[in-house]
Structures are given as C-alpha cells and as structure tokens.
Scaffold this motif. Sequence first.
Motif, PDB file in Angstrom:
ATOM      1  N   THR A  63       0.833  -1.207   0.000  1.00  0.00           N
ATOM      2  CA  THR A  63       0.000   0.000   0.000  1.00  0.00           C
ATOM      3  C   THR A  63       0.870   1.260   0.000  1.00  0.00           C
ATOM      4  O   THR A  63       0.606   2.220  -0.737  1.00  0.00           O
ATOM      5  N   GLY A  64       1.927   1.285   0.826  1.00  0.00           N
ATOM      6  CA  GLY A  64       2.830   2.437   0.860  1.00  0.00           C
ATOM      7  C   GLY A  64       3.575   2.626  -0.441  1.00  0.00           C
ATOM      8  O   GLY A  64       3.803   3.765  -0.881  1.00  0.00           O
ATOM      9  N   SER A  65       3.962   1.527  -1.102  1.00  0.00           N
ATOM     10  CA  SER A  65       4.661   1.628  -2.387  1.00  0.00           C
ATOM     11  C   SER A  65       3.765   2.239  -3.453  1.00  0.00           C
ATOM     12  O   SER A  65       4.213   3.083  -4.249  1.00  0.00           O
ATOM     13  N   LEU A  66       2.498   1.837  -3.472  1.00  0.00           N
ATOM     14  CA  LEU A  66       1.559   2.395  -4.443  1.00  0.00           C
ATOM     15  C   LEU A  66       1.328   3.880  -4.189  1.00  0.00           C
ATOM     16  O   LEU A  66       1.276   4.675  -5.145  1.00  0.00           O
ATOM     17  N   THR A  67       1.223   4.272  -2.935  1.00  0.00           N
ATOM     18  CA  THR A  67       1.049   5.693  -2.603  1.00  0.00           C
ATOM     19  C   THR A  67       2.262   6.510  -3.038  1.00  0.00           C
ATOM     20  O   THR A  67       2.116   7.601  -3.619  1.00  0.00           O
ATOM     21  N   MET A  68       3.464   6.005  -2.778  1.00  0.00           N
ATOM     22  CA  MET A  68       4.684   6.707  -3.180  1.00  0.00           C
ATOM     23  C   MET A  68       4.793   6.812  -4.699  1.00  0.00           C
ATOM     24  O   MET A  68       5.204   7.847  -5.248  1.00  0.00           O
ATOM     25  N   TYR A 222      10.371   5.424   3.841  1.00  0.00           N
ATOM     26  CA  TYR A 222      11.030   4.882   5.029  1.00  0.00           C
ATOM     27  C   TYR A 222      10.277   3.675   5.564  1.00  0.00           C
ATOM     28  O   TYR A 222      10.875   2.627   5.858  1.00  0.00           O
ATOM     29  N   LEU A 223       8.946   3.797   5.679  1.00  0.00           N
ATOM     30  CA  LEU A 223       8.153   2.704   6.234  1.00  0.00           C
ATOM     31  C   LEU A 223       8.126   1.503   5.295  1.00  0.00           C
ATOM     32  O   LEU A 223       8.305   0.356   5.725  1.00  0.00           O
ATOM     33  N   SER A 224       7.906   1.749   4.010  1.00  0.00           N
ATOM     34  CA  SER A 224       7.822   0.638   3.051  1.00  0.00           C
ATOM     35  C   SER A 224       9.139  -0.123   2.963  1.00  0.00           C
ATOM     36  O   SER A 224       9.153  -1.358   2.893  1.00  0.00           O
ATOM     37  N   TYR A 225      10.245   0.612   2.968  1.00  0.00           N
ATOM     38  CA  TYR A 225      11.557  -0.026   2.871  1.00  0.00           C
ATOM     39  C   TYR A 225      11.787  -0.997   4.021  1.00  0.00           C
ATOM     40  O   TYR A 225      12.176  -2.161   3.829  1.00  0.00           O
ATOM     41  N   HIS A 226      11.530  -0.545   5.235  1.00  0.00           N
ATOM     42  CA  HIS A 226      11.764  -1.396   6.401  1.00  0.00           C
ATOM     43  C   HIS A 226      10.730  -2.521   6.502  1.00  0.00           C
ATOM     44  O   HIS A 226      11.051  -3.625   6.958  1.00  0.00           O
TER      45      HIS A 226
END
Length: 284
Positions: A63-68, A222-226
């Motif tokens: 979800t975070g990757s799609l938002t980014m 930052y969140l998606s990476y970790h």
Amino acid sequence: MEGTKAAMETTAEENQEETPESKGCFECCIKCLGGVPYASLVATILCFSGVALFCGCGHVALTGSLTMLENHFSQVATDHATLALVIQIFQYIIYGIASFFFVYAIVLLSEGFYTTSAVKKELQSDFKITACGRCITAFFMFLTYVLALVFLAIFSFTAIPVFLFFNMWTTCSAMKSPLANITSPDSICVDVRQYGIIPWNATPGKACGATLGEICNTSEFYLSYHLYIVALAGAGATLIALVHYLMILGANWAYLKSGVTTHDYQDIKTKDDQDVEAEARAKD
C-alpha cells in the motif's frame, strides 16, 4: 519433649501419606510432557511468526509503495492502473496465505501429536499403526515439500522490492554524503520505468537531485523499505519452518514404517513361540 516427639511423628506420617500422591502427580505430568511433539511445536511457532510478519508487513508495504508511486513517479492514473490491480491481487493472495498456513500449521501440529502417541503405544505393544496413518504422513510430506518450493519462490520475489528500495536509499545517502563531492546533483536520478513497474510513457517516471532526496525522506519510503525487509525475514522464517516440518514428517514416516516392521516381527515371533509350546504339550 514427649509432645514435640509426637508432633514430629505425626508430621512424618502425613508426609509419608502425601508422597505417593505427589509422586503420582509428578509421573502424570512427566507422561503428558513426554507426549508433546516439541519439534512440531517449535516449527509451528516459527511458521506462525513468519507468516504473520510476511503477510502483515507485506500488505502495508504494498500500500505504501503504491502511494509513493502515485505521488512521485506516475501522476496519471491510467499509467499505473495495471500495477494497482496487481498490488490488489497480491494483497488478496496474502489474505489467502495467512488463512491457509494458520490452518495447515495446526493440522501438522496435530499430526505430530498423533505420530508421537502412535509410536509410543506401538512400543508398548497395545496399539497397531495402520496403513492409513502412514499414507496421511506421506501425503503431508509431499504437500509440505511443494509448499516449501512455493515459498522459496515467494522469498526470492520478496527480495526484489528490497533490492529496489535499497538502490534508492543508497543513491540518496551518496548524495547527502559530504565525501561524495557531487558537482551536479540533478544528474543523479532513479528511473523506476526501467524495472517494468510502470510504462515508459509514464509521467514523470523518474526522480532526480533534490526531488529524489525529498522522496527518500518521506514516511512512505522509510516505512515501506523497512516493512519489505521484515516481510523478507518473515518469508525466510516460514521457509525454514516448512523445511523443519519436512524433516519432522520424514522422520515420523520412518518411525511409523519401522514400527509396523517391528510389530509384524513380534507377531511372527509370538506365533512361533505358541507353536513350539503347542508341540511340546502334544509330546508330553
């Protein structure tokens, strides 16, 4: 003195009366603990932990990757519509994986309890292992082998986003480093189109210089990476648990097969002894 001596004798008698009960309770606890398949229990805990990390962190990271991607690399909805659909499908697959492995791990743990009990009763000669039990163990062994191969592919696939985010993080760190001595920061770019994530006509498709640095400082990156790193660790833990299950099932199947052979040998020996006794009685 006589009263003290009488009290001591009474206490001793009470302790002697409680000793058999305590001993019986202790033996019962030891017997119950001896029937626990600890190897299957450890594998189940590892499987639950790995699947929880992989599914939970993987879902949020997607979800975070799609938002980014929507905010910085593909501002036209039609350009990343296919990717959004694929991410949604992956999220539904994650739901299925979590549900399936929750049930499957419990089933394998139950199979471990069954096999441990069967082998112990077989050694006591009051229980006979059936062919159905061996076939069930062999089936679970085959299914676990297939699932281990599947999760090996999942583990390899999960390493791809970790690699992509690591490249971005390394590039941003190199730009911020005072030792880099970069004269033209705008010439340093990260183009996600070259990975096939979005089409080549996507706008803007890449980020350079200060824009790239701002992306690396966002909470989504930052969140998606970790989370991808934790999901990769969870996939690895699940793979280890499946390999552990596979070794346990292989050992259980060997124990069951050996138990059947031993039981057949004991039956033949008992029958031969009975025949010898019958012949001796007939001669007498």
